[in-house]
Design a protein around this motif. Structure first.
Motif, PDB file in Angstrom:
ATOM      1  N   SER A 341       0.217  -1.547   0.220  1.00  0.00           N
ATOM      2  CA  SER A 341       0.182   0.108   0.239  1.00  0.00           C
ATOM      3  C   SER A 341       0.720   0.921  -0.146  1.00  0.00           C
ATOM      4  O   SER A 341       1.200   2.374  -0.597  1.00  0.00           O
ATOM      5  CB  SER A 341      -0.989  -0.340   1.294  1.00  0.00           C
ATOM      6  N   LYS A 344       2.709   1.865  -3.094  1.00  0.00           N
ATOM      7  CA  LYS A 344       1.573   2.371  -4.621  1.00  0.00           C
ATOM      8  C   LYS A 344       1.454   3.507  -4.149  1.00  0.00           C
ATOM      9  O   LYS A 344       1.106   4.065  -5.228  1.00  0.00           O
ATOM     10  CB  LYS A 344       0.266   1.993  -4.279  1.00  0.00           C
ATOM     11  N   GLN A 345       1.793   4.141  -2.762  1.00  0.00           N
ATOM     12  CA  GLN A 345       0.794   5.224  -2.739  1.00  0.00           C
ATOM     13  C   GLN A 345       1.897   6.466  -3.197  1.00  0.00           C
ATOM     14  O   GLN A 345       1.398   7.203  -3.725  1.00  0.00           O
ATOM     15  CB  GLN A 345       0.832   5.525  -1.035  1.00  0.00           C
ATOM     16  N   GLY A 347       4.228   5.819  -5.398  1.00  0.00           N
ATOM     17  CA  GLY A 347       5.306   5.728  -7.191  1.00  0.00           C
ATOM     18  C   GLY A 347       5.954   6.168  -7.236  1.00  0.00           C
ATOM     19  O   GLY A 347       6.880   5.420  -6.587  1.00  0.00           O
TER      20      GLY A 347
END
Length: 559
Positions: A341, A344-345, A347
Protein backbone atom coordinates in the motif's frame (compact mmCIF):
# COMPACT_ATOMS: atom_id res chain seq x y z
CA UNK A 1 -1.55 -21.43 31.52
CA UNK A 2 -4.38 -23.87 30.93
CA UNK A 3 -5.60 -23.48 34.51
CA UNK A 4 -8.77 -21.74 33.29
CA UNK A 5 -10.34 -25.16 32.62
CA UNK A 6 -13.71 -25.35 34.32
CA UNK A 7 -13.95 -21.56 34.71
CA UNK A 8 -15.38 -20.82 31.30
CA UNK A 9 -15.54 -17.50 29.50
CA UNK A 10 -16.03 -14.59 31.90
CA UNK A 11 -17.09 -10.98 31.56
CA UNK A 12 -17.03 -8.60 34.52
CA UNK A 13 -16.75 -11.19 37.25
CA UNK A 14 -15.86 -10.00 40.74
CA UNK A 15 -12.19 -10.82 41.36
CA UNK A 16 -9.63 -9.74 43.96
CA UNK A 17 -6.30 -10.95 45.33
CA UNK A 18 -5.84 -12.05 48.94
CA UNK A 19 -2.08 -11.24 49.20
CA UNK A 20 -1.60 -12.90 52.58
CA UNK A 21 -2.93 -16.25 51.40
CA UNK A 22 -1.57 -15.66 47.87
CA UNK A 23 -4.89 -16.62 46.28
CA UNK A 24 -7.37 -14.95 43.96
CA UNK A 25 -11.09 -15.10 44.72
CA UNK A 26 -13.57 -14.98 41.81
CA UNK A 27 -17.35 -14.82 41.96
CA UNK A 28 -20.22 -14.21 39.55
CA UNK A 29 -20.44 -12.89 36.01
CA UNK A 30 -22.22 -10.30 33.89
CA UNK A 31 -23.76 -12.39 31.11
CA UNK A 32 -24.15 -15.79 32.72
CA UNK A 33 -25.55 -17.09 36.00
CA UNK A 34 -23.04 -18.82 38.23
CA UNK A 35 -23.27 -19.00 42.04
CA UNK A 36 -19.86 -20.65 42.49
CA UNK A 37 -17.04 -19.17 44.56
CA UNK A 38 -13.81 -20.00 42.73
CA UNK A 39 -10.35 -19.58 44.20
CA UNK A 40 -7.13 -19.61 42.19
CA UNK A 41 -4.11 -21.03 43.99
CA UNK A 42 -1.21 -19.14 42.43
CA UNK A 43 1.46 -21.52 43.72
CA UNK A 44 -0.34 -24.64 42.44
CA UNK A 45 -1.73 -22.96 39.29
CA UNK A 46 -5.23 -24.35 39.75
CA UNK A 47 -8.80 -23.16 40.31
CA UNK A 48 -10.81 -24.63 43.20
CA UNK A 49 -14.60 -24.55 43.67
CA UNK A 50 -14.88 -23.65 47.36
CA UNK A 51 -18.58 -24.68 47.68
CA UNK A 52 -19.46 -22.45 50.67
CA UNK A 53 -22.73 -23.12 52.50
CA UNK A 54 -24.14 -19.69 51.59
CA UNK A 55 -23.44 -17.51 48.54
CA UNK A 56 -24.50 -14.13 47.16
CA UNK A 57 -27.01 -14.13 44.29
CA UNK A 58 -25.49 -15.66 41.18
CA UNK A 59 -28.20 -14.46 38.78
CA UNK A 60 -26.07 -12.53 36.27
CA UNK A 61 -24.96 -10.62 39.33
CA UNK A 62 -22.14 -8.49 37.86
CA UNK A 63 -20.27 -8.17 41.18
CA UNK A 64 -17.53 -5.70 42.15
CA UNK A 65 -15.05 -6.96 44.75
CA UNK A 66 -12.04 -5.67 46.73
CA UNK A 67 -9.89 -7.06 49.54
CA UNK A 68 -10.08 -5.45 53.00
CA UNK A 69 -6.47 -5.95 54.15
CA UNK A 70 -7.08 -4.88 57.78
CA UNK A 71 -10.04 -7.17 58.37
CA UNK A 72 -8.78 -9.85 55.94
CA UNK A 73 -12.09 -10.26 54.12
CA UNK A 74 -13.40 -9.67 50.61
CA UNK A 75 -15.99 -6.90 50.23
CA UNK A 76 -18.44 -7.62 47.42
CA UNK A 77 -21.15 -5.35 46.01
CA UNK A 78 -23.44 -7.31 43.72
CA UNK A 79 -26.86 -7.22 42.06
CA UNK A 80 -29.49 -8.72 44.35
CA UNK A 81 -32.25 -11.16 43.41
CA UNK A 82 -35.54 -12.35 44.90
CA UNK A 83 -34.86 -15.93 43.97
CA UNK A 84 -31.95 -18.28 43.88
CA UNK A 85 -30.32 -19.49 40.65
CA UNK A 86 -32.33 -22.71 40.38
CA UNK A 87 -35.59 -20.82 40.87
CA UNK A 88 -34.48 -18.22 38.34
CA UNK A 89 -33.70 -20.92 35.75
CA UNK A 90 -37.10 -22.53 36.34
CA UNK A 91 -38.88 -19.19 35.79
CA UNK A 92 -36.97 -18.57 32.58
CA UNK A 93 -37.90 -22.04 31.34
CA UNK A 94 -41.55 -21.44 32.24
CA UNK A 95 -41.54 -18.08 30.42
CA UNK A 96 -40.03 -19.70 27.33
CA UNK A 97 -42.67 -22.41 27.36
CA UNK A 98 -45.43 -19.80 27.72
CA UNK A 99 -44.08 -17.96 24.68
CA UNK A 100 -44.20 -21.20 22.68
CA UNK A 101 -47.73 -21.97 23.88
CA UNK A 102 -48.91 -18.48 22.96
CA UNK A 103 -47.41 -18.83 19.50
CA UNK A 104 -49.07 -22.21 19.00
CA UNK A 105 -52.37 -20.73 20.17
CA UNK A 106 -52.08 -18.10 17.46
CA UNK A 107 -51.98 -15.07 19.73
CA UNK A 108 -51.11 -11.78 18.12
CA UNK A 109 -47.47 -10.66 18.04
CA UNK A 110 -48.39 -7.47 19.83
CA UNK A 111 -49.64 -9.49 22.81
CA UNK A 112 -46.32 -11.37 22.95
CA UNK A 113 -44.41 -8.09 22.68
CA UNK A 114 -46.44 -6.60 25.52
CA UNK A 115 -45.74 -9.65 27.66
CA UNK A 116 -42.00 -9.35 26.88
CA UNK A 117 -42.05 -5.66 27.84
CA UNK A 118 -43.82 -6.41 31.12
CA UNK A 119 -41.34 -9.15 31.93
CA UNK A 120 -38.40 -6.80 31.24
CA UNK A 121 -39.93 -4.18 33.54
CA UNK A 122 -40.34 -6.80 36.26
CA UNK A 123 -36.72 -7.88 35.80
CA UNK A 124 -35.51 -4.28 36.17
CA UNK A 125 -37.61 -3.76 39.29
CA UNK A 126 -35.94 -6.76 40.91
CA UNK A 127 -32.44 -5.36 40.45
CA UNK A 128 -30.89 -3.79 43.51
CA UNK A 129 -27.45 -3.84 45.14
CA UNK A 130 -26.42 -6.03 48.05
CA UNK A 131 -23.23 -5.93 50.14
CA UNK A 132 -21.56 -9.24 51.10
CA UNK A 133 -18.27 -10.25 52.71
CA UNK A 134 -16.25 -13.40 52.10
CA UNK A 135 -13.74 -14.86 54.56
CA UNK A 136 -11.40 -17.14 52.63
CA UNK A 137 -9.97 -18.56 55.86
CA UNK A 138 -13.36 -19.94 56.94
CA UNK A 139 -14.90 -20.16 53.44
CA UNK A 140 -17.86 -18.10 54.62
CA UNK A 141 -20.05 -15.59 52.79
CA UNK A 142 -22.03 -13.16 54.98
CA UNK A 143 -24.76 -10.80 53.79
CA UNK A 144 -24.30 -7.43 55.49
CA UNK A 145 -27.27 -5.56 56.94
CA UNK A 146 -26.42 -2.27 55.24
CA UNK A 147 -28.61 0.70 56.10
CA UNK A 148 -29.30 2.77 52.99
CA UNK A 149 -26.54 2.29 50.47
CA UNK A 150 -26.02 2.88 46.76
CA UNK A 151 -28.89 2.76 44.31
CA UNK A 152 -28.98 0.24 41.48
CA UNK A 153 -26.51 1.54 38.91
CA UNK A 154 -26.27 -0.96 36.10
CA UNK A 155 -23.87 -3.74 35.36
CA UNK A 156 -20.66 -2.01 34.30
CA UNK A 157 -21.12 1.23 36.16
CA UNK A 158 -19.19 0.60 39.37
CA UNK A 159 -15.59 1.17 40.49
CA UNK A 160 -14.48 0.17 43.97
CA UNK A 161 -11.25 0.24 45.99
CA UNK A 162 -10.17 -0.26 49.58
CA UNK A 163 -8.18 2.44 51.41
CA UNK A 164 -6.29 0.74 54.28
CA UNK A 165 -5.07 4.00 55.83
CA UNK A 166 -8.69 4.97 56.46
CA UNK A 167 -10.14 1.45 56.73
CA UNK A 168 -12.92 2.28 54.24
CA UNK A 169 -14.17 1.04 50.90
CA UNK A 170 -14.86 3.74 48.30
CA UNK A 171 -17.46 2.95 45.64
CA UNK A 172 -18.30 5.05 42.60
CA UNK A 173 -21.65 4.35 40.91
CA UNK A 174 -22.63 5.82 37.57
CA UNK A 175 -26.36 5.36 37.07
CA UNK A 176 -28.71 8.22 36.33
CA UNK A 177 -26.26 10.31 38.34
CA UNK A 178 -22.72 9.89 39.59
CA UNK A 179 -22.62 8.75 43.21
CA UNK A 180 -19.66 8.17 45.52
CA UNK A 181 -20.23 5.98 48.59
CA UNK A 182 -18.00 4.82 51.43
CA UNK A 183 -18.37 1.69 53.53
CA UNK A 184 -16.56 0.43 56.62
CA UNK A 185 -16.86 -3.26 57.41
CA UNK A 186 -15.73 -2.92 61.04
CA UNK A 187 -12.74 -1.94 63.12
CA UNK A 188 -10.03 -4.63 63.18
CA UNK A 189 -9.42 -6.36 66.52
CA UNK A 190 -6.05 -4.74 67.02
CA UNK A 191 -7.57 -1.32 66.30
CA UNK A 192 -10.23 -1.89 68.96
CA UNK A 193 -7.59 -2.69 71.55
CA UNK A 194 -5.39 0.25 70.66
CA UNK A 195 -6.42 3.61 69.22
CA UNK A 196 -3.61 3.45 66.66
CA UNK A 197 -2.90 0.38 64.53
CA UNK A 198 0.85 -0.24 64.09
CA UNK A 199 1.65 1.35 60.73
CA UNK A 200 3.37 -0.42 57.89
CA UNK A 201 7.19 -0.14 58.09
CA UNK A 202 8.70 2.27 55.61
CA UNK A 203 11.76 2.53 53.39
CA UNK A 204 12.41 -1.21 53.13
CA UNK A 205 15.70 -1.84 51.29
CA UNK A 206 18.07 -4.71 50.67
CA UNK A 207 21.73 -4.37 49.66
CA UNK A 208 23.86 -7.35 48.63
CA UNK A 209 27.44 -7.78 49.90
CA UNK A 210 30.35 -10.05 49.19
CA UNK A 211 30.42 -13.49 50.77
CA UNK A 212 26.76 -14.44 50.33
CA UNK A 213 25.38 -11.68 52.51
CA UNK A 214 22.52 -9.20 52.22
CA UNK A 215 21.61 -6.38 54.60
CA UNK A 216 17.93 -5.57 55.01
CA UNK A 217 16.91 -2.22 56.51
CA UNK A 218 13.59 -0.51 57.22
CA UNK A 219 12.03 2.08 59.51
CA UNK A 220 9.24 1.54 62.03
CA UNK A 221 7.78 3.93 64.60
CA UNK A 222 8.92 3.24 68.17
CA UNK A 223 5.81 3.05 70.39
CA UNK A 224 6.07 4.01 74.04
CA UNK A 225 4.53 1.43 76.35
CA UNK A 226 3.42 -0.88 73.52
CA UNK A 227 4.97 -4.15 72.47
CA UNK A 228 5.18 -3.53 68.71
CA UNK A 229 7.71 -5.50 66.68
CA UNK A 230 8.90 -5.63 63.10
CA UNK A 231 8.95 -9.04 61.47
CA UNK A 232 11.01 -9.66 58.31
CA UNK A 233 10.12 -12.42 55.86
CA UNK A 234 12.29 -13.99 53.16
CA UNK A 235 11.73 -16.31 50.21
CA UNK A 236 13.89 -17.67 47.43
CA UNK A 237 12.63 -16.48 44.06
CA UNK A 238 12.86 -18.89 41.14
CA UNK A 239 11.66 -18.72 37.56
CA UNK A 240 8.06 -18.57 38.86
CA UNK A 241 8.14 -15.94 41.62
CA UNK A 242 4.44 -16.35 42.41
CA UNK A 243 5.32 -19.74 43.92
CA UNK A 244 7.73 -18.24 46.43
CA UNK A 245 7.16 -19.44 50.00
CA UNK A 246 7.96 -16.75 52.59
CA UNK A 247 9.26 -17.56 56.06
CA UNK A 248 9.99 -15.28 59.01
CA UNK A 249 13.76 -14.80 59.38
CA UNK A 250 14.04 -11.90 61.84
CA UNK A 251 12.00 -10.08 64.48
CA UNK A 252 12.96 -7.02 66.52
CA UNK A 253 11.37 -4.13 68.41
CA UNK A 254 9.83 -1.46 66.23
CA UNK A 255 12.20 1.29 65.20
CA UNK A 256 15.07 1.46 62.69
CA UNK A 257 15.81 -2.17 61.74
CA UNK A 258 19.05 -3.58 60.34
CA UNK A 259 19.19 -7.29 59.62
CA UNK A 260 22.28 -9.04 58.17
CA UNK A 261 21.14 -12.13 56.29
CA UNK A 262 24.04 -14.54 55.73
CA UNK A 263 24.58 -17.85 53.99
CA UNK A 264 22.90 -16.80 50.75
CA UNK A 265 23.85 -18.70 47.61
CA UNK A 266 25.60 -16.81 44.82
CA UNK A 267 23.42 -16.24 41.77
CA UNK A 268 20.18 -16.93 43.62
CA UNK A 269 17.52 -14.26 43.94
CA UNK A 270 15.92 -13.66 47.35
CA UNK A 271 12.87 -11.57 48.19
CA UNK A 272 11.96 -9.81 51.46
CA UNK A 273 9.05 -7.97 53.03
CA UNK A 274 8.33 -6.63 56.52
CA UNK A 275 5.23 -6.19 58.71
CA UNK A 276 4.43 -4.64 62.10
CA UNK A 277 3.24 -7.09 64.77
CA UNK A 278 1.31 -6.37 67.98
CA UNK A 279 -0.45 -8.88 70.23
CA UNK A 280 -0.03 -11.55 67.59
CA UNK A 281 -1.75 -9.43 64.91
CA UNK A 282 0.20 -8.33 61.84
CA UNK A 283 -0.39 -5.03 60.12
CA UNK A 284 -0.35 -4.43 56.39
CA UNK A 285 2.88 -5.81 54.90
CA UNK A 286 5.33 -3.66 52.97
CA UNK A 287 5.98 -3.97 49.28
CA UNK A 288 8.55 -6.63 48.46
CA UNK A 289 12.21 -6.01 47.62
CA UNK A 290 14.64 -8.37 45.90
CA UNK A 291 18.35 -9.07 45.88
CA UNK A 292 18.21 -8.22 42.19
CA UNK A 293 19.33 -5.02 40.45
CA UNK A 294 16.74 -2.79 38.85
CA UNK A 295 16.66 -2.68 35.08
CA UNK A 296 18.75 -0.10 33.25
CA UNK A 297 16.36 2.32 31.54
CA UNK A 298 18.64 4.94 29.99
CA UNK A 299 20.76 3.55 27.13
CA UNK A 300 21.74 4.48 23.59
CA UNK A 301 23.28 3.00 20.42
CA UNK A 302 25.57 5.13 18.24
CA UNK A 303 26.51 3.84 14.79
CA UNK A 304 29.90 5.45 14.15
CA UNK A 305 30.83 3.50 11.00
CA UNK A 306 29.54 0.56 8.98
CA UNK A 307 31.57 -1.76 11.25
CA UNK A 308 31.57 0.17 14.56
CA UNK A 309 28.64 0.29 16.97
CA UNK A 310 28.92 2.00 20.38
CA UNK A 311 26.39 0.92 23.03
CA UNK A 312 26.31 3.01 26.22
CA UNK A 313 24.05 3.38 29.25
CA UNK A 314 23.65 5.28 32.50
CA UNK A 315 25.25 3.52 35.47
CA UNK A 316 22.95 2.01 38.07
CA UNK A 317 22.31 4.10 41.16
CA UNK A 318 22.41 1.00 43.36
CA UNK A 319 25.67 0.78 45.31
CA UNK A 320 25.90 -3.03 45.14
CA UNK A 321 25.93 -3.21 41.32
CA UNK A 322 29.41 -4.39 40.28
CA UNK A 323 29.07 -4.84 36.52
CA UNK A 324 26.97 -5.32 33.42
CA UNK A 325 26.37 -7.95 30.74
CA UNK A 326 25.55 -6.97 27.16
CA UNK A 327 23.28 -8.88 24.77
CA UNK A 328 22.57 -8.50 21.05
CA UNK A 329 19.91 -9.77 18.65
CA UNK A 330 19.41 -9.52 14.90
CA UNK A 331 16.55 -7.29 13.77
CA UNK A 332 15.02 -8.13 10.39
CA UNK A 333 13.15 -4.99 9.27
CA UNK A 334 10.53 -4.77 6.55
CA UNK A 335 10.92 -1.58 4.53
CA UNK A 336 8.16 0.76 3.43
CA UNK A 337 9.13 -0.18 -0.14
CA UNK A 338 8.07 -3.76 0.65
CA UNK A 339 4.69 -2.65 1.98
CA UNK A 340 2.36 -2.82 -1.02
CA UNK A 341 0.00 0.00 0.00
CA UNK A 342 2.86 2.41 0.77
CA UNK A 343 4.70 1.63 -2.47
CA UNK A 344 1.49 2.24 -4.47
CA UNK A 345 0.77 5.48 -2.61
CA UNK A 346 4.11 7.09 -3.42
CA UNK A 347 4.90 5.57 -6.79
CA UNK A 348 7.68 7.65 -8.35
CA UNK A 349 7.85 10.06 -5.43
CA UNK A 350 11.54 10.50 -4.48
CA UNK A 351 10.96 9.63 -0.79
CA UNK A 352 13.53 6.91 0.17
CA UNK A 353 11.09 4.15 1.12
CA UNK A 354 13.83 1.57 1.60
CA UNK A 355 15.17 3.61 4.52
CA UNK A 356 11.88 3.34 6.41
CA UNK A 357 11.19 0.25 8.50
CA UNK A 358 7.50 -0.69 8.71
CA UNK A 359 7.58 -3.88 10.79
CA UNK A 360 10.17 -6.43 11.81
CA UNK A 361 11.30 -9.62 13.46
CA UNK A 362 13.76 -9.88 16.35
CA UNK A 363 15.96 -12.96 16.59
CA UNK A 364 17.41 -14.75 19.61
CA UNK A 365 19.45 -12.76 22.12
CA UNK A 366 23.14 -13.66 22.38
CA UNK A 367 25.50 -12.61 25.14
CA UNK A 368 28.48 -10.52 24.04
CA UNK A 369 30.31 -10.39 27.40
CA UNK A 370 31.53 -13.62 29.03
CA UNK A 371 31.85 -11.83 32.38
CA UNK A 372 30.27 -8.65 33.75
CA UNK A 373 32.11 -5.52 32.65
CA UNK A 374 32.60 -2.52 34.95
CA UNK A 375 32.30 0.17 32.28
CA UNK A 376 28.90 1.51 31.22
CA UNK A 377 29.75 1.18 27.54
CA UNK A 378 30.53 -1.49 24.97
CA UNK A 379 31.95 -1.19 21.45
CA UNK A 380 30.89 -3.83 18.95
CA UNK A 381 32.91 -4.37 15.76
CA UNK A 382 30.17 -5.84 13.60
CA UNK A 383 29.71 -5.19 9.88
CA UNK A 384 26.26 -3.75 9.20
CA UNK A 385 26.67 -4.31 5.44
CA UNK A 386 26.66 -8.10 5.82
CA UNK A 387 23.50 -10.20 6.30
CA UNK A 388 22.94 -11.99 9.61
CA UNK A 389 20.84 -14.98 10.65
CA UNK A 390 17.86 -14.43 12.94
CA UNK A 391 18.04 -17.78 14.69
CA UNK A 392 15.05 -18.45 16.93
CA UNK A 393 12.53 -15.62 16.61
CA UNK A 394 12.21 -13.77 19.92
CA UNK A 395 9.53 -11.28 18.81
CA UNK A 396 7.38 -11.11 15.69
CA UNK A 397 5.37 -8.19 14.35
CA UNK A 398 1.70 -8.91 13.75
CA UNK A 399 0.91 -9.65 10.13
CA UNK A 400 -2.42 -10.05 8.42
CA UNK A 401 -3.98 -13.40 7.59
CA UNK A 402 -2.21 -15.50 4.95
CA UNK A 403 -5.39 -17.44 4.27
CA UNK A 404 -8.89 -16.99 5.61
CA UNK A 405 -8.88 -17.87 9.28
CA UNK A 406 -5.15 -18.53 9.48
CA UNK A 407 -2.40 -16.18 10.74
CA UNK A 408 0.65 -15.43 8.64
CA UNK A 409 3.83 -16.80 10.16
CA UNK A 410 6.23 -15.01 7.81
CA UNK A 411 6.14 -11.59 6.07
CA UNK A 412 6.27 -13.24 2.67
CA UNK A 413 3.06 -15.14 3.50
CA UNK A 414 1.06 -11.93 3.75
CA UNK A 415 -0.37 -10.26 0.65
CA UNK A 416 0.12 -6.78 2.08
CA UNK A 417 3.91 -7.17 1.74
CA UNK A 418 5.99 -7.81 -1.38
CA UNK A 419 9.29 -9.23 -0.13
CA UNK A 420 10.79 -9.20 -3.64
CA UNK A 421 11.07 -5.39 -3.38
CA UNK A 422 14.20 -3.76 -1.89
CA UNK A 423 14.54 -3.93 1.87
CA UNK A 424 16.39 -1.66 4.29
CA UNK A 425 19.96 -1.11 3.02
CA UNK A 426 21.78 -2.22 6.20
CA UNK A 427 21.49 -5.14 8.59
CA UNK A 428 20.00 -3.98 11.86
CA UNK A 429 20.64 -5.17 15.40
CA UNK A 430 19.19 -4.63 18.87
CA UNK A 431 21.23 -4.23 22.06
CA UNK A 432 20.26 -4.52 25.71
CA UNK A 433 22.09 -4.64 29.06
CA UNK A 434 21.63 -6.28 32.47
CA UNK A 435 23.09 -5.07 35.77
CA UNK A 436 24.82 -7.60 38.09
CA UNK A 437 25.18 -7.19 41.88
CA UNK A 438 27.62 -8.54 44.51
CA UNK A 439 25.57 -11.70 44.97
CA UNK A 440 26.02 -12.45 41.27
CA UNK A 441 22.32 -11.90 40.53
CA UNK A 442 21.47 -10.38 37.16
CA UNK A 443 18.74 -7.80 36.75
CA UNK A 444 16.11 -7.88 34.05
CA UNK A 445 16.98 -6.76 30.52
CA UNK A 446 16.91 -3.07 29.69
CA UNK A 447 14.61 -1.80 26.93
CA UNK A 448 16.41 -2.64 23.71
CA UNK A 449 18.03 -0.03 21.51
CA UNK A 450 18.33 -0.42 17.74
CA UNK A 451 21.15 0.43 15.35
CA UNK A 452 19.15 3.37 14.01
CA UNK A 453 18.82 6.73 15.81
CA UNK A 454 16.02 7.37 18.28
CA UNK A 455 13.56 10.19 17.67
CA UNK A 456 14.38 13.71 18.83
CA UNK A 457 12.30 15.40 21.55
CA UNK A 458 10.30 18.60 21.75
CA UNK A 459 9.38 19.27 18.14
CA UNK A 460 7.40 22.54 17.93
CA UNK A 461 5.91 24.54 15.06
CA UNK A 462 4.72 28.14 14.69
CA UNK A 463 2.71 29.72 11.90
CA UNK A 464 4.43 32.76 10.32
CA UNK A 465 2.13 34.25 7.74
CA UNK A 466 1.73 31.40 5.26
CA UNK A 467 5.09 29.91 6.28
CA UNK A 468 5.80 27.49 9.15
CA UNK A 469 8.76 27.71 11.52
CA UNK A 470 10.05 24.55 13.25
CA UNK A 471 12.40 23.86 16.16
CA UNK A 472 13.42 20.73 18.07
CA UNK A 473 15.88 19.42 20.63
CA UNK A 474 19.28 18.25 19.38
CA UNK A 475 19.87 14.51 19.17
CA UNK A 476 22.21 12.96 21.79
CA UNK A 477 23.51 10.44 19.23
CA UNK A 478 27.18 10.79 18.26
CA UNK A 479 28.44 11.05 14.67
CA UNK A 480 25.11 11.84 13.01
CA UNK A 481 24.91 13.58 9.62
CA UNK A 482 21.93 15.74 10.58
CA UNK A 483 18.15 15.88 10.24
CA UNK A 484 15.57 15.29 7.50
CA UNK A 485 12.23 17.13 7.51
CA UNK A 486 9.13 15.26 6.32
CA UNK A 487 5.74 16.88 5.78
CA UNK A 488 2.31 15.32 5.49
CA UNK A 489 0.80 17.57 2.82
CA UNK A 490 -2.82 17.13 3.90
CA UNK A 491 -4.43 15.60 6.91
CA UNK A 492 -4.04 12.10 5.47
CA UNK A 493 -1.20 12.48 2.95
CA UNK A 494 0.71 12.26 0.70
CA UNK A 495 4.09 12.98 2.26
CA UNK A 496 6.91 15.20 1.01
CA UNK A 497 10.61 15.30 1.90
CA UNK A 498 11.47 18.98 2.41
CA UNK A 499 15.24 18.50 2.86
CA UNK A 500 16.84 16.27 0.18
CA UNK A 501 20.04 16.27 2.26
CA UNK A 502 20.34 16.23 6.08
CA UNK A 503 20.60 19.63 7.73
CA UNK A 504 22.77 20.32 10.80
CA UNK A 505 20.56 23.01 12.34
CA UNK A 506 17.78 22.28 14.84
CA UNK A 507 15.47 24.82 13.20
CA UNK A 508 13.77 24.95 9.80
CA UNK A 509 11.31 27.22 8.02
CA UNK A 510 8.89 25.76 5.48
CA UNK A 511 8.30 28.51 2.93
CA UNK A 512 6.08 26.25 0.81
CA UNK A 513 3.46 25.57 3.50
CA UNK A 514 0.98 27.87 1.75
CA UNK A 515 -1.10 28.51 4.88
CA UNK A 516 -2.88 25.17 4.68
CA UNK A 517 -3.06 22.25 7.11
CA UNK A 518 0.28 20.41 7.43
CA UNK A 519 1.89 17.85 9.72
CA UNK A 520 5.66 17.76 10.25
CA UNK A 521 8.18 15.09 11.34
CA UNK A 522 11.92 15.20 12.00
CA UNK A 523 14.17 12.17 11.35
CA UNK A 524 17.81 11.78 12.46
CA UNK A 525 20.33 10.44 9.93
CA UNK A 526 23.34 8.56 11.35
CA UNK A 527 26.95 8.32 10.20
CA UNK A 528 26.28 5.70 7.49
CA UNK A 529 23.06 7.28 6.19
CA UNK A 530 20.47 5.26 8.10
CA UNK A 531 17.27 7.10 8.93
CA UNK A 532 16.02 6.86 12.49
CA UNK A 533 12.64 6.81 14.16
CA UNK A 534 10.44 9.78 13.20
CA UNK A 535 9.28 12.23 15.85
CA UNK A 536 5.71 12.62 16.94
CA UNK A 537 3.93 14.97 14.59
CA UNK A 538 3.62 18.72 15.02
CA UNK A 539 0.74 20.50 13.31
CA UNK A 540 0.53 23.81 11.47
CA UNK A 541 -2.64 25.49 10.18
CA UNK A 542 -4.53 22.66 11.80
CA UNK A 543 -8.19 22.02 10.95
CA UNK A 544 -10.43 23.88 13.40
CA UNK A 545 -7.36 25.80 14.58
CA UNK A 546 -9.60 28.49 16.07
CA UNK A 547 -10.52 25.94 18.75
CA UNK A 548 -6.92 25.00 19.56
CA UNK A 549 -5.17 28.35 19.12
CA UNK A 550 -6.71 29.82 22.28
CA UNK A 551 -4.60 27.34 24.24
CA UNK A 552 -1.33 28.20 22.45
CA UNK A 553 1.36 30.00 24.47
CA UNK A 554 1.86 33.68 23.77
CA UNK A 555 5.03 33.07 21.74
CA UNK A 556 3.02 30.96 19.28
CA UNK A 557 5.02 27.74 19.49
CA UNK A 558 2.86 24.60 19.69
CA UNK A 559 2.73 20.92 18.75
Amino acid sequence: TGSEKGIGKRTYAGMALDPERNKIVLFGDHYQSDPRTLVYDIAKDEWIDMKPKTSPPGDRSCPTMVYDSLNRVMICVTLGSRWDVDDWAAKIEAKSQKTIDDANAGKAEKDAAAAEKAFAATEKAKKFLETWTYDLGTNTWTKMDVQGGPNYCGTRDRLMLYIPEMNIVALECRGQEQQVWTYRYKLPLVMKKNPVLPPTPTDLKVVTEDGGKATVTCNGIAFSGRDVKIRIYRAEVGDQPWKAQFKSVHEARSGPITFADTGLEAGKNYCYYAASVEAGQEGTPTSKVRTQPRIVVDSRVDVLAKDKVAFSWKKSAEADVVGYVVERAVLLPISAAQKVSTAKQYGDNPIPLTAMAEKGLIGEWKRLTDKPIAAAEFTDSIDLTKPAELGTVYWRALFGARTKGGPATRPEDDKSFDMTKPGCPFTMFCYRVRAVNKLGVEGGPSPYQMTVPNEVDNLFTKEDGKDVQMKWQATPHAGTRGYLIYRLDTRYGPMSLLTPEPIKETTFTDKTAGGTGRRYYVVVVDAIGQQGIPTFEAWAFRDYSNIYSQFYPKDGWHQ
